[in-house]
Scaffold this motif. Structure first.
Motif, PDB file in Angstrom:
ATOM      1  N   GLU A  46      39.910 -31.706 107.216  1.00 20.23           N
ATOM      2  CA  GLU A  46      39.995 -32.204 108.587  1.00 20.23           C
ATOM      3  C   GLU A  46      39.081 -33.408 108.803  1.00 20.23           C
ATOM      4  OE1 GLU A  46      41.347 -32.452 112.487  1.00 20.23           O
ATOM      5  OE2 GLU A  46      42.146 -31.365 110.757  1.00 20.23           O
ATOM      6  N   SER A  47      37.883 -33.379 108.227  1.00 17.19           N
ATOM      7  CA  SER A  47      36.957 -34.509 108.360  1.00 17.19           C
ATOM      8  C   SER A  47      37.526 -35.772 107.731  1.00 17.19           C
ATOM      9  CB  SER A  47      35.617 -34.173 107.710  1.00 17.19           C
ATOM     10  OG  SER A  47      35.043 -33.061 108.329  1.00 17.19           O
ATOM     11  N   GLN A 106      40.400 -37.153 109.842  1.00 17.43           N
ATOM     12  CA  GLN A 106      39.974 -37.870 111.037  1.00 17.43           C
ATOM     13  C   GLN A 106      39.419 -39.257 110.701  1.00 17.43           C
ATOM     14  OE1 GLN A 106      40.402 -37.084 114.262  1.00 17.43           O
ATOM     15  NE2 GLN A 106      41.528 -35.278 113.590  1.00 17.43           N
TER      16      GLN A 106
END
Length: 160
Positions: A40-41, A44
């Motif tokens: 997810e990091s 993003q």
């Protein structure tokens, strides 16, 4: 503890977090959290880094006006924000959450490679502007379709 009843109405008690690592059927749990957080990091960072670069790419290479490029990015971003709902439904019904994350990572890599190919293959972009005559030919429908298809492929695969 999670409580449920069997066919005879007897209460069955089992722990919510099963720490039995010897079981070959054990899935998920806390050991998957670092992978999900890292995924997810990176998604993003890549997503927010792609948007400003995409407006430059659309205005410089595809000869779109700034307002047109901004509107396209806004509408595209708004539309792709509904994709996690579709991905969740597909993951819950057909694929499974961890396999869906794996597919998203693979599709993201493929999408970035395809988007990169639009920068490397000259036929996927309109010809450069002629500085002396101030003549710029705009991108064809097929060229815009390819770049948006690959771009959507990249972004949609991140949003699962």
């Amino acid at each position: 503890m999670e409580n449920s009843a069997d066919e005879n109405g007897n209460m069955i008690t089992k722990p919510l977090l099963d720490d039995d690592n010897n079981s070959s059927s054990a899935k998920g749990g806390f050991r998957t959290i670092p992978f999900i957080l890292a995924n997810e990091s990176f998604e993003q960072v890549a997503s927010y880094g792609l948007q400003p670069n995409m407006i430059l790419y659309l205005t410089r290479e595809y000869h779109l006006k700034m307002t047109t490029g901004s509107n396209i990015i806004f509408l595209w971003s708004a539309a792709t924000n509904f994709k996690p709902l579709l991905s969740a439904i597909v993951a819950d019904i057909f694929v499974g959450r961890f396999r869906m994350i794996l597919f998203g990572c693979v599709f993201s890599l493929l999408g970035v490679a395809l988007l990169w190919l639009t920068t490397m293959i000259p036929q996927t972009r309109p010809p450069p502007c002629d500085e002396s005559s101030n003549n710029c030919s705009s991108a064809t429908t097929l060229q815009l379709f390819l770049v948006f298809l690959f771009w959507t492929y990249v972004y949609w695969s991140w949003r699962n």
